[in-house]
Scaffold this motif. Structure first.
Motif, PDB file in Angstrom:
ATOM      1  N   GLU A  63      65.790  79.999  55.302  1.00  0.00           N
ATOM      2  CA  GLU A  63      65.824  81.220  55.301  1.00  0.00           C
ATOM      3  C   GLU A  63      65.207  82.146  56.254  1.00  0.00           C
ATOM      4  O   GLU A  63      65.948  83.128  56.745  1.00  0.00           O
ATOM      5  N   ILE A  67      67.079  84.558  58.995  1.00  0.00           N
ATOM      6  CA  ILE A  67      66.979  86.062  59.234  1.00  0.00           C
ATOM      7  C   ILE A  67      66.328  86.171  60.710  1.00  0.00           C
ATOM      8  O   ILE A  67      66.642  87.234  61.279  1.00  0.00           O
ATOM      9  N   SER A  71      68.482  88.969  63.287  1.00  0.00           N
ATOM     10  CA  SER A  71      67.720  89.981  63.796  1.00  0.00           C
ATOM     11  C   SER A  71      67.800  89.855  65.191  1.00  0.00           C
ATOM     12  O   SER A  71      68.230  90.834  65.918  1.00  0.00           O
ATOM     13  N   SER A  74      71.375  91.111  66.306  1.00  0.00           N
ATOM     14  CA  SER A  74      71.455  92.668  65.904  1.00  0.00           C
ATOM     15  C   SER A  74      70.900  93.216  66.935  1.00  0.00           C
ATOM     16  O   SER A  74      71.210  94.341  67.575  1.00  0.00           O
ATOM     17  N   VAL A 114      70.800  98.098  61.842  1.00  0.00           N
ATOM     18  CA  VAL A 114      70.091  97.768  60.747  1.00  0.00           C
ATOM     19  C   VAL A 114      71.315  97.178  59.466  1.00  0.00           C
ATOM     20  O   VAL A 114      71.006  96.427  58.885  1.00  0.00           O
ATOM     21  N   ALA A 115      72.440  98.269  59.485  1.00  0.00           N
ATOM     22  CA  ALA A 115      73.320  97.842  58.482  1.00  0.00           C
ATOM     23  C   ALA A 115      73.960  96.491  58.733  1.00  0.00           C
ATOM     24  O   ALA A 115      74.154  95.658  57.846  1.00  0.00           O
ATOM     25  N   ALA A 117      72.516  93.832  60.294  1.00  0.00           N
ATOM     26  CA  ALA A 117      71.621  92.883  60.229  1.00  0.00           C
ATOM     27  C   ALA A 117      71.459  92.468  58.456  1.00  0.00           C
ATOM     28  O   ALA A 117      71.486  91.408  57.971  1.00  0.00           O
ATOM     29  N   VAL A 118      71.350  93.438  57.919  1.00  0.00           N
ATOM     30  CA  VAL A 118      71.174  93.477  56.470  1.00  0.00           C
ATOM     31  C   VAL A 118      72.356  92.899  55.730  1.00  0.00           C
ATOM     32  O   VAL A 118      72.260  92.002  54.751  1.00  0.00           O
ATOM     33  N   VAL A 119      73.522  93.440  56.020  1.00  0.00           N
ATOM     34  CA  VAL A 119      74.905  92.925  55.444  1.00  0.00           C
ATOM     35  C   VAL A 119      75.103  91.510  55.747  1.00  0.00           C
ATOM     36  O   VAL A 119      75.294  90.582  54.781  1.00  0.00           O
ATOM     37  N   VAL A 121      72.695  89.270  56.652  1.00  0.00           N
ATOM     38  CA  VAL A 121      71.681  88.269  56.040  1.00  0.00           C
ATOM     39  C   VAL A 121      72.029  88.158  54.458  1.00  0.00           C
ATOM     40  O   VAL A 121      71.930  87.120  53.932  1.00  0.00           O
ATOM     41  N   PHE A 122      72.455  89.421  53.897  1.00  0.00           N
ATOM     42  CA  PHE A 122      72.635  89.106  52.443  1.00  0.00           C
ATOM     43  C   PHE A 122      73.961  88.056  52.169  1.00  0.00           C
ATOM     44  O   PHE A 122      74.042  87.645  50.962  1.00  0.00           O
TER      45      PHE A 122
END
Length: 125
Positions: A63, A67, A71, A74, A114-115, A117-119, A121-122
């Motif tokens: 995990e 991440i 990161s 991105s 940020v969007a 990276a978040v998308v 990762v999820f």
């Protein structure tokens, strides 16, 4: 694709590739030796963080590697996105003028990075 489809060793390879892509983006976008040397700090600190989170805070090494990799990718995209503005800043500095990047553009770049990276990762975790 999920994070479990790759082994931890393969995620280390992805993390190294993400680090190299970040360093390449900084080097080719800024064309400044000092910026390239300073950009080595991010992957080194990230690798230390990955090793520090291994077995602590309820995270697995895999995990933390996901991440870390997302990161850095991105950040590499952000550096590539701001390259035209950096060229304008450099050209203005050579003529003795100042150039300010519009606030809306800075905010847009930040939200998109940020969007992303978040998308990602999820989706992976």
């Amino acid at each position: 694709m999920s994070a479990e489809s790759l082994t931890t060793g393969q995620w280390w390879i992805v993390a190294v590739a993400a680090s190299v892509s970040f360093l390449a983006a900084v080097h080719f976008c800024f064309r400044n030796r000092r910026a390239t040397v300073y950009s080595v700090i991010a992957p080194v600190l990230g690798a230390g963080t990955v090793l520090g989170f291994d077995g602590t805070h309820g995270h697995s090494e895999m995990e933390a590697l996901v991440i870390f990799s997302v990161s850095l990718l991105s950040l590499a995209l952000l550096v590539v996105a701001i390259r035209p503005d950096m060229e304008k800043i450099r050209a203005s500095a050579l003529t003795g003028e100042t150039y300010e990047v519009p606030k809306w553009r800075i905010n847009l770049y930040g939200v998109l990075v940020v969007a992303f990276a978040v998308v990602v990762v999820f989706l992976l975790l």
